[in-house]
Motif scaffolding. Sequence first.
Motif, PDB file in Angstrom:
ATOM      1  N   TYR A 134       0.825  -1.208   0.000  1.00 36.24           N
ATOM      2  CA  TYR A 134       0.000   0.000   0.000  1.00 36.24           C
ATOM      3  C   TYR A 134       0.862   1.261   0.000  1.00 36.24           C
ATOM      4  CZ  TYR A 134      -3.708  -3.280   0.984  1.00 36.24           C
ATOM      5  OH  TYR A 134      -4.591  -4.336   0.897  1.00 36.24           O
ATOM      6  N   GLY A 135       1.955   1.203  -0.751  1.00 36.31           N
ATOM      7  CA  GLY A 135       2.809   2.368  -0.911  1.00 36.31           C
ATOM      8  C   GLY A 135       3.744   2.638   0.249  1.00 36.31           C
ATOM      9  N   ARG A 136       3.803   1.726   1.219  1.00 36.54           N
ATOM     10  CA  ARG A 136       4.655   1.938   2.385  1.00 36.54           C
ATOM     11  C   ARG A 136       5.636   0.772   2.545  1.00 36.54           C
ATOM     12  NH1 ARG A 136       0.402   4.543   6.814  1.00 36.54           N
ATOM     13  NH2 ARG A 136      -0.259   6.271   5.463  1.00 36.54           N
ATOM     14  N   THR A 137       6.857   1.123   2.864  1.00 34.51           N
ATOM     15  CA  THR A 137       7.920   0.136   2.985  1.00 34.51           C
ATOM     16  C   THR A 137       8.308  -0.018   4.456  1.00 34.51           C
ATOM     17  OG1 THR A 137       8.773   0.777   0.825  1.00 34.51           O
ATOM     18  CG2 THR A 137      10.253  -0.470   2.245  1.00 34.51           C
ATOM     19  N   PRO A 138       8.449  -1.247   4.957  1.00 29.39           N
ATOM     20  CA  PRO A 138       8.871  -1.408   6.360  1.00 29.39           C
ATOM     21  C   PRO A 138      10.280  -0.869   6.576  1.00 29.39           C
ATOM     22  CG  PRO A 138       8.952  -3.503   5.199  1.00 29.39           C
ATOM     23  CD  PRO A 138       8.276  -2.534   4.272  1.00 29.39           C
ATOM     24  N   LEU A 139      10.534  -0.374   7.760  1.00 27.14           N
ATOM     25  CA  LEU A 139      11.849   0.175   8.075  1.00 27.14           C
ATOM     26  C   LEU A 139      12.864  -0.919   8.392  1.00 27.14           C
ATOM     27  CD1 LEU A 139      10.781   3.216  10.281  1.00 27.14           C
ATOM     28  CD2 LEU A 139      11.408   3.195   7.859  1.00 27.14           C
ATOM     29  N   VAL A 140      12.395  -2.009   8.958  1.00 26.79           N
ATOM     30  CA  VAL A 140      13.279  -3.135   9.270  1.00 26.79           C
ATOM     31  C   VAL A 140      12.541  -4.435   8.983  1.00 26.79           C
ATOM     32  CG1 VAL A 140      14.574  -1.898  11.059  1.00 26.79           C
ATOM     33  CG2 VAL A 140      12.568  -3.255  11.705  1.00 26.79           C
ATOM     34  N   GLU A 193     -14.473   5.054  25.058  1.00 22.88           N
ATOM     35  CA  GLU A 193     -14.783   5.719  23.797  1.00 22.88           C
ATOM     36  C   GLU A 193     -13.521   6.298  23.159  1.00 22.88           C
ATOM     37  OE1 GLU A 193     -18.247   5.049  26.114  1.00 22.88           O
ATOM     38  OE2 GLU A 193     -16.437   6.170  26.652  1.00 22.88           O
ATOM     39  N   GLN A 194     -12.646   6.874  23.979  1.00 22.96           N
ATOM     40  CA  GLN A 194     -11.389   7.413  23.454  1.00 22.96           C
ATOM     41  C   GLN A 194     -10.490   6.304  22.936  1.00 22.96           C
ATOM     42  OE1 GLN A 194     -10.572   9.582  27.130  1.00 22.96           O
ATOM     43  NE2 GLN A 194     -10.352  11.459  25.931  1.00 22.96           N
ATOM     44  N   VAL A 195     -10.455   5.183  23.638  1.00 26.01           N
ATOM     45  CA  VAL A 195      -9.661   4.041  23.182  1.00 26.01           C
ATOM     46  C   VAL A 195     -10.196   3.535  21.850  1.00 26.01           C
ATOM     47  CG1 VAL A 195      -8.963   1.680  23.682  1.00 26.01           C
ATOM     48  CG2 VAL A 195      -8.962   3.386  25.516  1.00 26.01           C
ATOM     49  N   THR A 196     -11.511   3.450  21.729  1.00 27.64           N
ATOM     50  CA  THR A 196     -12.124   3.013  20.475  1.00 27.64           C
ATOM     51  C   THR A 196     -11.702   3.912  19.320  1.00 27.64           C
ATOM     52  OG1 THR A 196     -14.065   2.093  21.605  1.00 27.64           O
ATOM     53  CG2 THR A 196     -14.306   2.621  19.264  1.00 27.64           C
ATOM     54  N   ALA A 197     -11.752   5.213  19.537  1.00 24.06           N
ATOM     55  CA  ALA A 197     -11.364   6.159  18.486  1.00 24.06           C
ATOM     56  C   ALA A 197      -9.895   6.005  18.127  1.00 24.06           C
ATOM     57  CB  ALA A 197     -11.655   7.585  18.947  1.00 24.06           C
ATOM     58  N   SER A 198      -9.044   5.803  19.137  1.00 23.62           N
ATOM     59  CA  SER A 198      -7.608   5.642  18.890  1.00 23.62           C
ATOM     60  C   SER A 198      -7.327   4.358  18.117  1.00 23.62           C
ATOM     61  CB  SER A 198      -6.852   5.643  20.215  1.00 23.62           C
ATOM     62  OG  SER A 198      -5.476   5.415  20.018  1.00 23.62           O
ATOM     63  N   LEU A 199      -7.992   3.281  18.500  1.00 22.62           N
ATOM     64  CA  LEU A 199      -7.802   2.014  17.802  1.00 22.62           C
ATOM     65  C   LEU A 199      -8.258   2.123  16.353  1.00 22.62           C
ATOM     66  CD1 LEU A 199      -8.958  -0.584  20.491  1.00 22.62           C
ATOM     67  CD2 LEU A 199      -6.629  -0.182  19.707  1.00 22.62           C
ATOM     68  N   ASN A 200      -9.420   2.703  16.143  1.00 18.48           N
ATOM     69  CA  ASN A 200      -9.939   2.822  14.781  1.00 18.48           C
ATOM     70  C   ASN A 200      -9.007   3.660  13.912  1.00 18.48           C
ATOM     71  OD1 ASN A 200     -12.166   1.248  15.338  1.00 18.48           O
ATOM     72  ND2 ASN A 200     -13.505   2.992  15.789  1.00 18.48           N
ATOM     73  N   ASP A 201      -8.472   4.744  14.473  1.00 17.45           N
ATOM     74  CA  ASP A 201      -7.537   5.576  13.719  1.00 17.45           C
ATOM     75  C   ASP A 201      -6.289   4.786  13.360  1.00 17.45           C
ATOM     76  OD1 ASP A 201      -6.488   8.256  12.777  1.00 17.45           O
ATOM     77  OD2 ASP A 201      -5.015   7.786  14.321  1.00 17.45           O
ATOM     78  N   SER A 202      -5.802   3.993  14.311  1.00 15.55           N
ATOM     79  CA  SER A 202      -4.612   3.175  14.060  1.00 15.55           C
ATOM     80  C   SER A 202      -4.875   2.139  12.977  1.00 15.55           C
ATOM     81  CB  SER A 202      -4.178   2.492  15.356  1.00 15.55           C
ATOM     82  OG  SER A 202      -3.104   1.612  15.132  1.00 15.55           O
ATOM     83  N   TYR A 203      -6.039   1.495  13.030  1.00 15.40           N
ATOM     84  CA  TYR A 203      -6.364   0.457  12.064  1.00 15.40           C
ATOM     85  C   TYR A 203      -6.569   1.031  10.662  1.00 15.40           C
ATOM     86  CZ  TYR A 203      -7.230  -2.402  16.226  1.00 15.40           C
ATOM     87  OH  TYR A 203      -7.089  -3.078  17.413  1.00 15.40           O
ATOM     88  N   ILE A 204      -7.062   2.257  10.581  1.00 19.99           N
ATOM     89  CA  ILE A 204      -7.342   2.863   9.278  1.00 19.99           C
ATOM     90  C   ILE A 204      -6.106   3.563   8.707  1.00 19.99           C
ATOM     91  CG2 ILE A 204      -8.686   4.656   8.092  1.00 19.99           C
ATOM     92  CD1 ILE A 204     -10.961   4.020  10.087  1.00 19.99           C
ATOM     93  N   ASN A 205      -5.392   4.314   9.538  1.00 23.34           N
ATOM     94  CA  ASN A 205      -4.331   5.182   9.048  1.00 23.34           C
ATOM     95  C   ASN A 205      -2.916   4.687   9.301  1.00 23.34           C
ATOM     96  OD1 ASN A 205      -6.203   7.217   8.141  1.00 23.34           O
ATOM     97  ND2 ASN A 205      -6.492   7.794  10.296  1.00 23.34           N
ATOM     98  N   ARG A 206      -2.735   3.710  10.193  1.00 22.28           N
ATOM     99  CA  ARG A 206      -1.386   3.285  10.524  1.00 22.28           C
ATOM    100  C   ARG A 206      -1.213   1.775  10.433  1.00 22.28           C
ATOM    101  NH1 ARG A 206      -2.706   6.873  14.407  1.00 22.28           N
ATOM    102  NH2 ARG A 206      -2.741   5.357  16.110  1.00 22.28           N
ATOM    103  N   LEU A 207      -1.973   1.160   9.551  1.00 17.05           N
ATOM    104  CA  LEU A 207      -1.878  -0.297   9.397  1.00 17.05           C
ATOM    105  C   LEU A 207      -0.588  -0.681   8.701  1.00 17.05           C
ATOM    106  CD1 LEU A 207      -3.711  -2.642  10.215  1.00 17.05           C
ATOM    107  CD2 LEU A 207      -4.621  -2.652   7.893  1.00 17.05           C
ATOM    108  N   TYR A 208      -0.095   0.171   7.810  1.00 21.59           N
ATOM    109  CA  TYR A 208       1.171  -0.073   7.106  1.00 21.59           C
ATOM    110  C   TYR A 208       2.109   1.117   7.290  1.00 21.59           C
ATOM    111  CZ  TYR A 208      -0.975  -4.131   4.927  1.00 21.59           C
ATOM    112  OH  TYR A 208      -1.571  -5.353   4.710  1.00 21.59           O
TER     113      TYR A 208
END
Length: 208
Positions: A134-140, A193-208
């Motif tokens: 998805y256009g992202r390369t792992p660092l290690v 609720e804050q944890v839910t929002a943080s998890l969803n953001d991580s799953y959508i925007n920081r999966l790769y």
Amino acid sequence: MSEYQRIETEAELRDLLGSPGQLVQHKVIGVIDEHCRRFIARSPILMMATSDHEGHVDVSPRGDAPGFVQILDERRLVIPERPGNRRMDSLINLLSNPRAGLIFMIPGLEETLRVNGRAAIVRDEQLLQQMEAYGRTPLVRIMVEVEECYTHCAKAFKRSSLWNPESWPAKDQLPDIPKMIADHVKLPGISAEQVTASLNDSYINRLY
């Protein structure tokens, strides 16, 4: 555990549980052969066990599309290190104790593949680029020099009915993970609720 009768020698264990048969004793190989290659190529997830120099153990999953683990040759495989929570338990363990145990799983298949060997954290731009997703390369990446490969029987999966959807609990019976995390961290102002929002953001925007 002092109130329980403890087993402290292999001899005691053997007296109780017996010894493996010829098939089990001879199924271990020291290379990634064609059978193991096909298994790994179809596996979208693995569990990796590591420990530090004091023996503190960690087991964590690595997952992606089937084929995400690359096989370099009959003795070496590489695992991309995708973004996580930055605890880096496995990686930090490998810095002091370069041993790793892997279990590869394929959905619907109850037998698994176990791979044990020496692991290292490496950087190689050419290989890392081959692991782009998805256009992202792992660092290690984690390179494992294989010492043992062997299949593990299906008994645990049969007992658990893991791949049988009819045995799965209903959605409303599953643990409430955001609430669990919020209760565990016990930080002021951190709600489920804050944890839910943080998890969803991580799953959508920081999966790769």
